[in-house]
Write a protein that holds these residues in place. Structure first.
Motif: not given
Length: 67
Positions: A43-44, A49-51
């Motif tokens: 999962x991503x 505000x970061x992946x």
């Protein structure tokens, strides 16, 4: 009537299709230290505000956040 003229066939690239290796590793497993490949992503998601990603460590079989 039937069309008896030669037809064109779809041209496909040879297999296997070469993949880019720009991001072949996500990092290392925090438990066993083995490399975690990019194809192991489970999962991503975006957080603060970061992946972020979770991936399966093929060595120990656990879902991990690669480091």
């Amino acid at each position: 009537m039937w069309n008896l003229e030669p037809c064109h066939t779809l041209q496909v690239p040879p297999f296997p299709i070469p993949m880019s290796n720009t991001a072949s590793e996500l990092g290392t497993c925090p438990f066993c230290g083995s490399a975690v490949p990019a194809e192991a992503v489970l999962i991503e998601y975006e957080a603060e505000d970061e992946t972020q990603v979770f991936a399966e460590c093929y060595e120990c079989g656990e879902p991990v956040r690669p480091q």
